[in-house]
Scaffold this motif. Structure first.
Motif, PDB file in Angstrom:
ATOM      1  N   SER A  59       0.833  -1.217   0.000  1.00  0.00           N
ATOM      2  CA  SER A  59       0.000   0.000   0.000  1.00  0.00           C
ATOM      3  C   SER A  59       0.862   1.259   0.000  1.00  0.00           C
ATOM      4  O   SER A  59       0.449   2.295  -0.527  1.00  0.00           O
ATOM      5  N   ASP A  60       2.062   1.182   0.601  1.00  0.00           N
ATOM      6  CA  ASP A  60       2.989   2.321   0.546  1.00  0.00           C
ATOM      7  C   ASP A  60       3.388   2.627  -0.896  1.00  0.00           C
ATOM      8  O   ASP A  60       3.500   3.787  -1.288  1.00  0.00           O
ATOM      9  N   ALA A  63       0.149   4.056  -2.969  1.00  0.00           N
ATOM     10  CA  ALA A  63      -0.369   5.401  -2.697  1.00  0.00           C
ATOM     11  C   ALA A  63       0.168   6.451  -3.675  1.00  0.00           C
ATOM     12  O   ALA A  63      -0.624   7.197  -4.274  1.00  0.00           O
ATOM     13  N   ARG A  67      -1.993   8.578  -6.493  1.00  0.00           N
ATOM     14  CA  ARG A  67      -2.032  10.046  -6.528  1.00  0.00           C
ATOM     15  C   ARG A  67      -1.630  10.561  -7.906  1.00  0.00           C
ATOM     16  O   ARG A  67      -2.216  11.527  -8.425  1.00  0.00           O
ATOM     17  N   LEU A 101      -4.872   1.317   1.962  1.00  0.00           N
ATOM     18  CA  LEU A 101      -4.606   2.340   0.956  1.00  0.00           C
ATOM     19  C   LEU A 101      -5.663   3.438   1.004  1.00  0.00           C
ATOM     20  O   LEU A 101      -5.344   4.635   0.897  1.00  0.00           O
ATOM     21  N   LYS A 104      -4.804   5.849   3.614  1.00  0.00           N
ATOM     22  CA  LYS A 104      -3.618   6.651   3.273  1.00  0.00           C
ATOM     23  C   LYS A 104      -3.938   7.745   2.262  1.00  0.00           C
ATOM     24  O   LYS A 104      -3.281   8.792   2.241  1.00  0.00           O
ATOM     25  N   LEU A 105      -4.930   7.505   1.425  1.00  0.00           N
ATOM     26  CA  LEU A 105      -5.314   8.486   0.418  1.00  0.00           C
ATOM     27  C   LEU A 105      -6.349   9.490   0.936  1.00  0.00           C
ATOM     28  O   LEU A 105      -6.719  10.422   0.218  1.00  0.00           O
TER      29      LEU A 105
END
Length: 325
Positions: A59-60, A63, A67, A101, A104-105
């Motif tokens: 997921s890092d 992201a 974007r 994710l 994080k977004l």
């Protein structure tokens, strides 16, 4: 009004650490494993790959790719109402990498789930998102593939550890009155599960079985070339198109010989084959969107081009998607 879906933006991300064949050969030599830049290139076409740091998750990687795709599509996180995340290396057993994710977004409330079809994962995920948009269940979806395959490689096995890398690729898929995703074709056959697998699982706070990737390379090669051609031709037939309509073939980046063989079977000149396996290695579910974004940003793939996306992976799974970009 008939609803369709179109790719509105693409994005990708690679971890900073680039490992060349020479770098990897030197590292393997400390383990008593012999390989070389020439040996790897001749068999795979791979010259380098990227490895994530020890604390970096799928997921890092996903992201920043998402974007970038949202920026390209001219939308924000608040515009996204579906996340489909293709990965075989999720952050944890659960919750899904898609939910992690999503947080994080800065997105909340929309459906978010993982798709596990290994190297065919992005093709599967794109098909699912397309279906949900066509039925009106979503209007703008993030479809992402991300992997940290370096975590499941046996660096004492030169036949597998030289093949894979880490990375992420994403697209924003939007509802449209104009067809974008023209047709898809998905398949699986579990009788081939043993030729590409990670035969381990978690039980009692321990890994049972073997948590390293295992592959019968010759069996995978033989199966892959045949099913990829069949899936591509079935997809073309569903869309009422032929191979002459394909501007670009964007395959799963597993092995240059598989990719070139598929192009030849579809009577496509090799100049129409998008190749990133030389720089990224096999990034499993990330490889197709990563290759797609690379070609878009290099100016090769342009609006109006017709693309054939196709992948084959453990399961055994395979499929293809025909896209008017």
């Amino acid at each position: 009004m008939t609803l369709y879906s179109r790719i509105a933006g693409t994005g990708s991300y690679l971890p900073p650490r680039r490992v060349t064949n020479a770098d990897l050969a030197a590292e393997l030599a400390t383990r008593g494993v012999e390989t070389s830049d020439q040996w790897i290139i001749e068999r795979t076409g791979i010259r380098s790959r990227h490895f994530a740091g020890p604390d970096v998750t799928s997921s890092d990687l996903a992201a920043p790719a998402c974007r970038q795709a949202m920026d390209a599509a001219g939308c924000t996180a608040q515009d996204i109402d579906l996340i489909v995340f293709a990965t075989s290396t999720p952050d944890m057993v659960f919750p899904s990498a898609a939910c992690i994710l999503q947080n994080k977004l800065g997105i909340a409330g929309c459906p978010a789930f993982d798709v596990q079809a290994v190297c065919s994962g992005f093709v599967y995920a794109l098909t699912v998102a397309d279906a949900m948009i066509r039925t009106g269940s979503a209007r703008r979806a993030l479809v992402v593939g991300a992997e940290v395959f370096s975590r499941i490689l046996d660096f004492n096995d030169r036949t597998t550890c030289v093949l894979f890398g880490d990375g992420a690729g994403a697209v924003v898929l939007e509802a449209s009155e104009t067809p974008g995703i023209l047709a898809t074709d998905l398949h699986a056959d579990g009788k081939h599960a043993g030729i590409l697998c990670v035969p381990g699982n978690v039980s009692g706070n321990q890994v049972l079985g073997d948590a390293f990737l295992k592959m019968d390379g010759q069996a995978v090669f033989k199966l892959a070339v045949g099913v990829l051609e069949d899936a591509a031709r079935a997809t073309l037939a569903k869309a009422g198109r032929t191979d002459v309509d394909i501007d670009w073939l964007v395959p799963h980046q597993a092995n240059i010989r598989i990719m070139q063989s598929t192009a030849k079977k579809l009577k496509l000149p090799l100049e129409k084959l998008i190749v990133t396996v030389d720089q990224h290695g096999n990034t499993s579910a990330a490889s197709i969107p990563l290759a797609l974004d690379t070609a878009v940003r290099e100016g090769r793939i342009r609006k109006g081009d017709t693309l054939m996306l196709e992948g084959v992976g453990g399961g055994f799974t395979w499929g293809a998607v025909l896209v008017d970009f």
